[in-house]
Design a protein around this motif. Structure first.
Motif, PDB file in Angstrom:
ATOM      1  N   GLY A   1      -7.260  -2.992 -12.417  1.00  0.00           N
ATOM      2  CA  GLY A   1      -6.033  -2.295 -12.076  1.00  0.00           C
ATOM      3  C   GLY A   1      -5.830  -2.036 -10.599  1.00  0.00           C
ATOM      4  O   GLY A   1      -6.740  -2.225  -9.774  1.00  0.00           O
ATOM      5  N   PRO A   2      -4.599  -1.588 -10.235  1.00  0.00           N
ATOM      6  CA  PRO A   2      -4.267  -1.264  -8.845  1.00  0.00           C
ATOM      7  C   PRO A   2      -5.125  -0.121  -8.313  1.00  0.00           C
ATOM      8  O   PRO A   2      -5.685   0.665  -9.077  1.00  0.00           O
ATOM      9  CB  PRO A   2      -2.784  -0.846  -8.922  1.00  0.00           C
TER      10      PRO A   2
ATOM     11  N   LEU B   1      -4.005  -3.948  -3.951  1.00  0.00           N
ATOM     12  CA  LEU B   1      -4.539  -4.965  -4.841  1.00  0.00           C
ATOM     13  C   LEU B   1      -5.998  -5.209  -4.472  1.00  0.00           C
ATOM     14  O   LEU B   1      -6.295  -5.492  -3.310  1.00  0.00           O
ATOM     15  CB  LEU B   1      -3.723  -6.251  -4.677  1.00  0.00           C
TER      16      LEU B   1
ATOM     17  N   SER C   1      -6.993 -10.898  -8.640  1.00  0.00           N
ATOM     18  CA  SER C   1      -6.741 -11.052 -10.074  1.00  0.00           C
ATOM     19  C   SER C   1      -5.247 -11.128 -10.360  1.00  0.00           C
ATOM     20  O   SER C   1      -4.476 -10.263  -9.922  1.00  0.00           O
ATOM     21  CB  SER C   1      -7.350  -9.866 -10.833  1.00  0.00           C
TER      22      SER C   1
ATOM     23  N   ASP D   1      -4.187  -7.994 -12.146  1.00  0.00           N
ATOM     24  CA  ASP D   1      -3.953  -6.838 -11.268  1.00  0.00           C
ATOM     25  C   ASP D   1      -2.580  -6.920 -10.609  1.00  0.00           C
ATOM     26  O   ASP D   1      -1.906  -5.902 -10.420  1.00  0.00           O
ATOM     27  CB  ASP D   1      -5.038  -6.755 -10.196  1.00  0.00           C
TER      28      ASP D   1
ATOM     29  N   SER E   1      -0.097  -5.884 -13.158  1.00  0.00           N
ATOM     30  CA  SER E   1      -0.192  -4.441 -13.407  1.00  0.00           C
ATOM     31  C   SER E   1       0.481  -3.636 -12.306  1.00  0.00           C
ATOM     32  O   SER E   1       1.171  -2.644 -12.567  1.00  0.00           O
ATOM     33  CB  SER E   1      -1.665  -4.020 -13.532  1.00  0.00           C
ATOM     34  N   GLU E   2       0.287  -4.059 -11.052  1.00  0.00           N
ATOM     35  CA  GLU E   2       0.907  -3.330  -9.942  1.00  0.00           C
ATOM     36  C   GLU E   2       2.426  -3.441  -9.995  1.00  0.00           C
ATOM     37  O   GLU E   2       3.137  -2.460  -9.732  1.00  0.00           O
ATOM     38  CB  GLU E   2       0.375  -3.842  -8.608  1.00  0.00           C
TER      39      GLU E   2
END
Length: 349
Positions: free
Chosen positions: A249-250, A307, A320, A323, A326-327
């Motif tokens: 994740g971020p 990131l 990723s 990622d 997700s951001e």
């Protein structure tokens, strides 16, 4: 996520100070969905949603990359160079490069003394390296190259195991990509506040782009979208540098420059989305566009969403894809929830 656009950005040279080519591509992309698109004298591109809204959110992702610059050409046509930004000179040895000449681009290699002849000396510096483009004289070289021409690594982006993206300049063309995608998603989802997505210039050298943007926009709040050091590969001391992993994740920054209420909004949104977050410490400064945006005008509340990135400032930076997605989702949903009445004063309940 428009992976094709991401790869197109990563293929396009964008040395700090010569971002024109990539900015035109970024501008063309956002023009199809932003309410308005404008540029400024620094070279920033600004994609705007709801330009008449009083509450304004600025998202900034810098599009420039570290690079080299021709400093001297010797009588035999070899090029000597200077660093543009925080180049890891050890990673440059033996690399192929592209010299961005005024009329055409030229391929070269960063030569290295053969180990049989003593190799590179311990503690070598940029002054010990040179570029061989195949020229036989200074006169021939000057037909193609001049002092001040920019140089980037000749490195194509690659997808690793359908999971990671690797290449040069992920710092921070991934951030500029994320900003564009957030604007695109918010156009579809809707926003009650003004949103100013900025592809900024010059972060790697002087952060002037961020200052120009925030000074002009005068945002209610600003979020820098950048990269931070992943520590999930061999030889990294997690006790010293923290624990940040690709795919988890971020990363939110915590420290003196960061407005805690913006972080609260991001954390609540992540909880709603059942999304993992990671953290980094920025006790004094962030080292990103957030620092310059914060100090414009009367002062701007800022946050930093990063990131995770392996092998920072090398030709093989790796991040990723999950990622990145997700951001984009986190920022889109957080801004979508804003109604323009939010009070970012940390002393007000």
């Amino acid at each position: 996520m428009n992976q094709q656009f991401l790869l197109e950005l990563l293929k396009t040279p964008s040395p700090s100070g010569l971002e024109t080519a990539i900015q035109k591509k970024w501008r063309d992309y956002v023009t199809s969905f932003a309410d308005d698109v404008r540029t400024d004298y620094a070279g920033n591109v600004i994609a705007i949603l709801n330009p008449d809204a009083e509450f304004k959110v600025l998202l900034a992702g810098h599009v420039d990359e570290i690079a080299l610059m021709v400093k001297r050409i010797d009588d035999n046509g070899y090029l000597f160079f200077e660093k543009v930004g925080g180049v890891n000179i050890k990673a440059a040895v033996g690399m192929r490069v592209t010299v961005l000449g005024k009329t055409q681009s030229i391929t070269g290699v960063i030569g290295v003394n053969a180990q049989h002849h003593g190799g590179l000396k311990d503690g070598f510096g940029v002054e010990d390296l040179f570029i061989d483009c195949g020229f036989r004289s200074k006169k021939e070289a000057l037909k193609y190259v001049q002092i001040g021409d920019y140089i980037v690594y000749k490195r194509e982006p690659e997808i690793l195991m359908d999971r990671y993206v690797s290449g040069r300049g992920l710092d921070n063309r991934t951030g500029a990509f994320i900003v564009a995608e957030v604007i695109r998603h918010l156009k579809e989802k809707g926003s009650k506040v003004g949103v100013y997505g900025v592809s900024t210039v010059n972060e790697e050298t002087n952060m002037g782009g961020a200052y120009f943007a925030a000074s002009d926009i005068e945002p209610t709040m600003a979020i820098a979208c950048d990269v931070t050091f992943a520590t999930d590969y061999p030889t990294v001391n997690k006790n010293k540098y923290g624990d940040v992993k690709l795919g988890y994740g971020p990363v939110l920054a915590k420290g003196a420059p960061i407005n805690i209420k913006i972080n609260d909004l991001l954390e609540k949104t992540a909880k709603k989305l059942q999304m993992f977050l990671q953290y980094e410490l920025t006790p004094r400064m962030t080292g990103t566009d957030a620092d310059r945006m914060r100090l414009t005008g009367k002062g701007v509340p800022v946050a930093l969403v990063s990131l995770p990135l392996r092998y920072m400032h090398s030709p093989v930076e790796t991040a990723s894809l999950k990622d990145i997605e997700s951001e984009i989702e986190l920022l889109t949903e957080m801004i979508h929830q804003l109604d323009g009445t939010e009070n970012l004063n940390p002393l007000d309940d």
